[in-house]
Design an enzyme around this catalytic site. Structure first.
Site, mmCIF file in Angstrom:
data_model
loop_
_atom_site.group_PDB
_atom_site.id
_atom_site.type_symbol
_atom_site.label_atom_id
_atom_site.label_comp_id
_atom_site.label_asym_id
_atom_site.label_seq_id
_atom_site.Cartn_x
_atom_site.Cartn_y
_atom_site.Cartn_z
ATOM 1 N N HIS A 20 0.840 -1.204 0.000
ATOM 2 C CA HIS A 20 0.000 0.000 0.000
ATOM 3 C C HIS A 20 0.877 1.256 0.000
ATOM 4 O O HIS A 20 0.701 2.154 -0.840
ATOM 5 C CB HIS A 20 -0.903 -0.028 1.232
ATOM 6 C CG HIS A 20 -1.808 1.156 1.364
ATOM 7 N ND1 HIS A 20 -3.157 1.105 1.066
ATOM 8 C CD2 HIS A 20 -1.563 2.439 1.768
ATOM 9 C CE1 HIS A 20 -3.693 2.297 1.283
ATOM 10 N NE2 HIS A 20 -2.743 3.118 1.714
ATOM 11 N N GLU A 21 1.816 1.323 0.934
ATOM 12 C CA GLU A 21 2.674 2.504 1.040
ATOM 13 C C GLU A 21 3.642 2.616 -0.139
ATOM 14 O O GLU A 21 3.882 3.706 -0.655
ATOM 15 C CB GLU A 21 3.444 2.482 2.364
ATOM 16 C CG GLU A 21 2.577 2.608 3.596
ATOM 17 C CD GLU A 21 1.743 3.889 3.600
ATOM 18 O OE1 GLU A 21 2.212 4.907 3.045
ATOM 19 O OE2 GLU A 21 0.631 3.863 4.139
ATOM 20 N N HIS A 24 1.946 4.193 -3.106
ATOM 21 C CA HIS A 24 1.893 5.656 -3.020
ATOM 22 C C HIS A 24 3.181 6.271 -3.568
ATOM 23 O O HIS A 24 3.153 7.174 -4.405
ATOM 24 C CB HIS A 24 1.731 6.099 -1.559
ATOM 25 C CG HIS A 24 0.367 5.919 -0.994
ATOM 26 N ND1 HIS A 24 -0.782 6.285 -1.659
ATOM 27 C CD2 HIS A 24 -0.040 5.429 0.208
ATOM 28 C CE1 HIS A 24 -1.832 6.021 -0.901
ATOM 29 N NE2 HIS A 24 -1.411 5.498 0.239
#
Length: 215
Positions: A20-21, A24
């Site tokens: 997820h990170e 980004h």
């Protein structure tokens, strides 16, 4: 969840949070911002993204988080649009992971369906782990789409606002964090699943779509 399930799910959830990170940072990098790369966060190494408090909260209160990847939106060519795209990359990665694991889940059920029907403990355990992996990735993606600053949903929504409304909205990030933490505290202390009320309807819809099952 039993202790054995937690032991198996912990690394899977840590990887999901890391992806997820990373997503980004990767999309931000593609859009011209190398802040995450310079900070050593453009990596899938879970140790770079792990937030111990967020991980503990995930298992205790069913709401967790990783260390946010640093992004400098002033490096983007289009401030609002690119901020929204980089924010959307996180939830999108979790939905993609949920789809991938749903394919594995369906394949597993088709092969070991008889063992599952007979209640063989190992088969049932593996099937449940696969299902919970899908569940947690969908929940993580949907949770982050809630448009309360600093969640990803607020930045995605910001991409559709006027410049004036956008800066007024994003300026509320500190207040949003207080509201967010207050919701978590109230949910835990009074056993009221506030976030659950918000995300469970779409979560069950997606679970049924991907697995044919709901909670």
């Amino acid at each position: 969840m039993g202790f054995s399930e937690i032991l198996v799910l912990a690394p899977i959830l840590i990887i999901s949070l890391s992806v997820h990170e990373f997503s980004h940072g990767l999309v931000a990098y593609w859009l011209g911002d190398d802040t995450a790369k310079r900070a050593g966060r453009l990596t899938l190494n879970p140790l770079s993204h792990l937030d111990i408090l967020g991980l503990i909260a995930l298992f205790i209160m069913k709401i967790g988080w990783a260390k946010p990847v640093p992004i400098n939106p002033y490096n983007f060519q289009n401030f609002k649009r690119d901020t929204a795209l980089s924010a959307a990359a996180g939830p999108a990665s979790n939905f993609i992971m949920a789809i991938i694991f749903s394919l594995i889940f369906k394949g597993y059920v088709s092969v070991f369906g008889d063992s599952l029907m007979m209640g063989h403990s190992v088969s049932v355990f593996i099937g449940r782990i696969l299902f919970l992996t899908i569940f947690f990735n969908l929940a993580l993606g949907l949770f982050n789409l809630i448009p309360i600053p600093p969640l990803d949903g607020s930045k995605i929504l910001g991409g559709f606002l006027s410049d004036n409304a956008y800066f007024k909205y994003t300026a509320q990030e500190k207040k949003g964090m207080i509201i967010f933490m207050g919701i978590i505290l109230i949910s835990y202390v009074f056993n009221i699943p506030i976030v659950g009320y918000i995300i469970m309807p779409p979560l069950n819809f997606l679970l049924r779509l991907l697995t044919g099952m709901t909670l």
